[in-house]
Design a protein around this motif. Structure first.
Motif, PDB file in Angstrom:
ATOM      1  N   ARG A 105       0.847  -1.198   0.000  1.00  0.00           N
ATOM      2  CA  ARG A 105       0.000   0.000   0.000  1.00  0.00           C
ATOM      3  C   ARG A 105       0.876   1.239   0.000  1.00  0.00           C
ATOM      4  O   ARG A 105       1.727   1.408   0.879  1.00  0.00           O
ATOM      5  CB  ARG A 105      -0.918  -0.004   1.208  1.00  0.00           C
ATOM      6  N   ILE A 151       0.721   5.502  -0.342  1.00  0.00           N
ATOM      7  CA  ILE A 151      -0.043   6.744  -0.342  1.00  0.00           C
ATOM      8  C   ILE A 151       0.953   7.845  -0.664  1.00  0.00           C
ATOM      9  O   ILE A 151       1.959   8.003   0.032  1.00  0.00           O
ATOM     10  CB  ILE A 151      -0.708   7.009   1.028  1.00  0.00           C
ATOM     11  N   ALA A 153      -3.792  13.763  -0.260  1.00  0.00           N
ATOM     12  CA  ALA A 153      -4.347  12.411  -0.138  1.00  0.00           C
ATOM     13  C   ALA A 153      -4.993  12.295   1.232  1.00  0.00           C
ATOM     14  O   ALA A 153      -4.435  12.780   2.230  1.00  0.00           O
ATOM     15  CB  ALA A 153      -3.250  11.366  -0.299  1.00  0.00           C
ATOM     16  N   ARG A 154      -6.151  11.666   1.276  1.00  0.00           N
ATOM     17  CA  ARG A 154      -6.848  11.435   2.543  1.00  0.00           C
ATOM     18  C   ARG A 154      -7.215   9.967   2.618  1.00  0.00           C
ATOM     19  O   ARG A 154      -7.795   9.419   1.688  1.00  0.00           O
ATOM     20  CB  ARG A 154      -8.107  12.286   2.637  1.00  0.00           C
ATOM     21  N   GLU A 155      -6.845   9.329   3.721  1.00  0.00           N
ATOM     22  CA  GLU A 155      -7.120   7.904   3.931  1.00  0.00           C
ATOM     23  C   GLU A 155      -7.467   7.690   5.394  1.00  0.00           C
ATOM     24  O   GLU A 155      -6.996   8.432   6.264  1.00  0.00           O
ATOM     25  CB  GLU A 155      -5.886   7.049   3.605  1.00  0.00           C
ATOM     26  N   GLU A 156      -8.244   6.653   5.648  1.00  0.00           N
ATOM     27  CA  GLU A 156      -8.431   6.208   7.015  1.00  0.00           C
ATOM     28  C   GLU A 156      -7.668   4.906   7.168  1.00  0.00           C
ATOM     29  O   GLU A 156      -7.884   3.960   6.415  1.00  0.00           O
ATOM     30  CB  GLU A 156      -9.902   6.004   7.353  1.00  0.00           C
ATOM     31  N   LEU A 157      -6.754   4.879   8.099  1.00  0.00           N
ATOM     32  CA  LEU A 157      -5.920   3.703   8.346  1.00  0.00           C
ATOM     33  C   LEU A 157      -6.155   3.232   9.773  1.00  0.00           C
ATOM     34  O   LEU A 157      -5.806   3.941  10.718  1.00  0.00           O
ATOM     35  CB  LEU A 157      -4.435   4.027   8.151  1.00  0.00           C
ATOM     36  N   ARG A 171      -7.643   8.995  10.909  1.00  0.00           N
ATOM     37  CA  ARG A 171      -7.885   9.821   9.721  1.00  0.00           C
ATOM     38  C   ARG A 171      -6.582  10.544   9.360  1.00  0.00           C
ATOM     39  O   ARG A 171      -6.113  11.388  10.105  1.00  0.00           O
ATOM     40  CB  ARG A 171      -9.000  10.814   9.980  1.00  0.00           C
TER      41      ARG A 171
END
Length: 171
Positions: A53, A55, A74-78, A82
């Motif tokens: 993965r 980002i 870039a915005r992701e929830e891991l 957040r």
């Protein structure tokens, strides 16, 4: 979940490749985050092939090919955290308040641009991380990168790694 944070690699202008220690950390990471200034697309392709993965965002030194493939933010929830990634946050003075306003629904903001490692928490609770650069220390004493862990919905064990001045690199 183990994270590796890098930025400002500037390949191949500042180095031919990443230092071996960084490649080893990439291999051990569940998620690799690159906060811009790749310079050439070859590193993006290599990281995408070598990690499960990735980002990433583009930086001010990244041309049209990278900008076509990467977002500005870039915005992701891991793991319940957040996360946002951006290359540039502006001057250090006022950064915490500015980022609190610009990223109200974010727990962790990873950024680059300055090549200066940064790890603070804003009054609003936003964690700001800049891993520095693994290839171009500029005015810093060492080239650097960061690792961190996410578990139980929180970021922890953030560590700044200093690279020795003459690290060996794989060809």
């Amino acid at each position: 979940m183990r994270l590796l944070l890098i930025a400002d690699t500037h390949l191949p202008k500042r180095a031919k490749t990443l230092p071996d220690e960084v490649w080893d950390a990439i291999a051990a990471a569940d998620v690799v985050i690159h906060a811009g200034d790749w310079v050439e697309v070859a590193l993006l392709d290599e990281l995408a092939a070598r990690t499960s993965r990735l980002i990433g965002v583009y930086g001010n030194n990244d041309g049209p090919e990278l900008r076509k493939r990467l977002p500005e933010i870039a915005r992701e929830e891991l793991g319940g955290v957040r996360l946002a990634v951006i290359h540039e946050t502006g001057p250090a003075k006022g950064r915490e308040a500015r980022c609190d306003r610009q990223f109200p629904d974010t727990d962790v903001l990873v950024f680059g641009h300055s090549h200066i490692p940064w790890d603070t928490t804003t009054p609003g609770g936003l964690r700001l991380l800049n891993p520095g650069s693994p290839t171009d220390r500029r005015s810093q004493p060492h080239c650097t990168y960061q690792t961190a862990e996410i578990s139980d919905g929180r970021l922890h064990d953030v560590e700044l790694h200093r690279l020795s001045p003459r690290t060996t690199t794989r060809q």
